[in-house]
Design a protein around this motif. Structure first.
Motif, short mmCIF file in Angstrom:
data_model
loop_
_atom_site.label_atom_id
_atom_site.label_comp_id
_atom_site.label_asym_id
_atom_site.label_seq_id
_atom_site.Cartn_x
_atom_site.Cartn_y
_atom_site.Cartn_z
N HIS A 1 -49.75 -14.79 -8.69
CA HIS A 1 -49.59 -15.85 -9.62
C HIS A 1 -49.56 -17.57 -9.22
N ALA B 1 -41.66 -15.42 -9.24
CA ALA B 1 -40.54 -15.05 -9.65
C ALA B 1 -40.59 -13.42 -9.77
N MET B 2 -39.52 -13.01 -9.04
CA MET B 2 -39.57 -11.43 -9.12
C MET B 2 -38.31 -10.97 -9.51
N ASP B 3 -37.92 -9.57 -10.02
CA ASP B 3 -36.58 -9.18 -10.42
C ASP B 3 -36.85 -7.60 -9.73
N THR C 1 -40.11 -5.73 -17.10
CA THR C 1 -40.83 -7.21 -17.39
C THR C 1 -41.83 -7.37 -16.27
N ALA D 1 -42.00 -9.89 -13.98
CA ALA D 1 -41.06 -10.04 -13.05
C ALA D 1 -40.74 -8.66 -12.16
N SER D 2 -40.45 -7.92 -12.57
CA SER D 2 -39.99 -6.54 -11.90
C SER D 2 -41.51 -5.80 -11.60
N THR E 1 -44.18 -7.33 -10.78
CA THR E 1 -44.35 -8.45 -9.62
C THR E 1 -43.76 -8.11 -8.41
N ALA E 2 -42.51 -8.03 -8.56
CA ALA E 2 -41.59 -7.58 -7.31
C ALA E 2 -42.25 -6.16 -6.59
#
Length: 327
Positions: free
Chosen positions: A206, A212-214, A235, A237-238, A240-241
């Motif tokens: 990104h 941003a990550m969860d 989400t 963010a999850s 992406t993590a």
């Protein structure tokens, strides 16, 4: 010896099965059959008008898609054949325990693993592709392959023993299996959560090095597919993590296995395997990047899984190579 030949055939079958399983999963055919071990209550995919009508009556919420169903059943057929081979290895292992070059307890453990794999295959369907089950099924398949490679190499290959290499390099090879399987889990977790395209740019994600990550929901093992720990939607963010962690794991694996392979070039009896490891490792990293930039074409995605299986084969061969024959 039948055991010797069968171990090699079973190893090659397991390698094909791992790739076929990846093809089934990546082509979204994992639920091609809504039941297990058959397909819509039969041993083959419903074909006739009457058979399809009966299947839809029994499973009204699972429309018959013959293409996906045949992919899933092909995977099950090959798995059944491998299961019979492992059963034969188990029986022959104990029957010929004085002449085979591995402990019969190895084939016993393998037989137990196959049974557990069958259960995971069933739960994959009945629990609707729950990520932890699908990821465990992948690890089980890779572990089955690893054990069969070990058995086959003990009978077909040669060993040099740990005294031929420094203790530090000996343990480097041993720990490589843990590093590789950890990365395979991360890859499987990325695939089963459909997070492979959570980041579509490279090498950033990104447009950032730390997006941003969860992590809380990303690696919560007991949730359902696409859901967070509290039952909501997973989400970005999850996802992406998950993707970002897989990338970091890939870098660590590249450095570790690459360092090990380069050092292995110094030892004549490990040189061929070290060169093979370097080649497959570079190809695997290239496939991973290509999958991301080209938005996960099926042939490259399956190739990436096949590359992981080849890495397992090579690392297990190295481990067997440095383990002296006990008898």
């Amino acid at each position: 010896m039948i055991f010797k030949r069968l171990s090699l055939i079973a190893m090659l079958t397991a390698l094909c099965l791992v790739s076929l399983g990846a093809y089934v999963r990546l082509s979204d055919a994992g639920l091609g059959c809504p039941d297990w071990p058959g397909c819509y209550g039969a041993l083959t995919v419903p074909q006739s008008v009457d058979a399809i009508a009966q299947a839809q009556t029994v499973y009204p919420h699972a429309p018959v898609e013959a293409g996906k169903a045949w992919k899933e059943m092909a995977h099950r057929y090959v798995a059944a054949v491998l299961g019979l081979m492992v059963l034969a290895l188990f029986i022959l292992g104990w029957k010929n325990k004085s002449s085979i070059r591995t402990s019969p307890w190895v084939t016993t453990g393998l037989a137990g693993l196959i049974v557990f794999q069958a259960l995971l295959g069933m739960w994959t369907v009945t629990l609707l592709l729950k990520p932890v089950v699908v990821s465990a099924h992948l690890l089980g398949g890779m572990s089955t392959l690893a054990i069969l490679v070990w058995i086959a190499h003990r009978h077909w290959g040669t060993q040099i023993g740990r005294h031929m290499i420094p203790a530090s390099y000996y343990w480097l090879i041993r720990v490589a299996l843990l590093v590789l399987f950890a990365q395979i889990f991360l890859g499987g977790w990325t695939s089963t959560n459909y997070a492979a395209l959570a980041c579509t740019d490279f090498p950033t994600c990104h447009g950032q090095w730390l997006p941003a990550m969860d992590f809380k929901d990303a690696f919560h093992l007991h949730r359902e597919l696409g859901e967070s720990a509290d039952g909501g939607n997973l989400t970005l963010a999850s996802l992406t993590a998950i993707q970002w962690t897989h990338r970091i794991g890939a870098v660590i694996t590249l450095i570790y296995l690459g360092f090990m392979a380069v050092n292995g070039l110094k030892y004549g009896q490990l040189k061929t395997l070290s060169i093979a490891l370097l080649c497959v490792l570079l190809a695997q990293i290239s496939l991973g990047i290509a999958n991301l930039l080209l938005h996960l074409p099926l042939v490259l995605a399956v190739g990436h899984n096949f590359g992981a299986a080849l890495l397992v084969v090579i690392v297990v061969l190295l481990n067997s190579k440095i383990t002296a024959q006990s008898r």
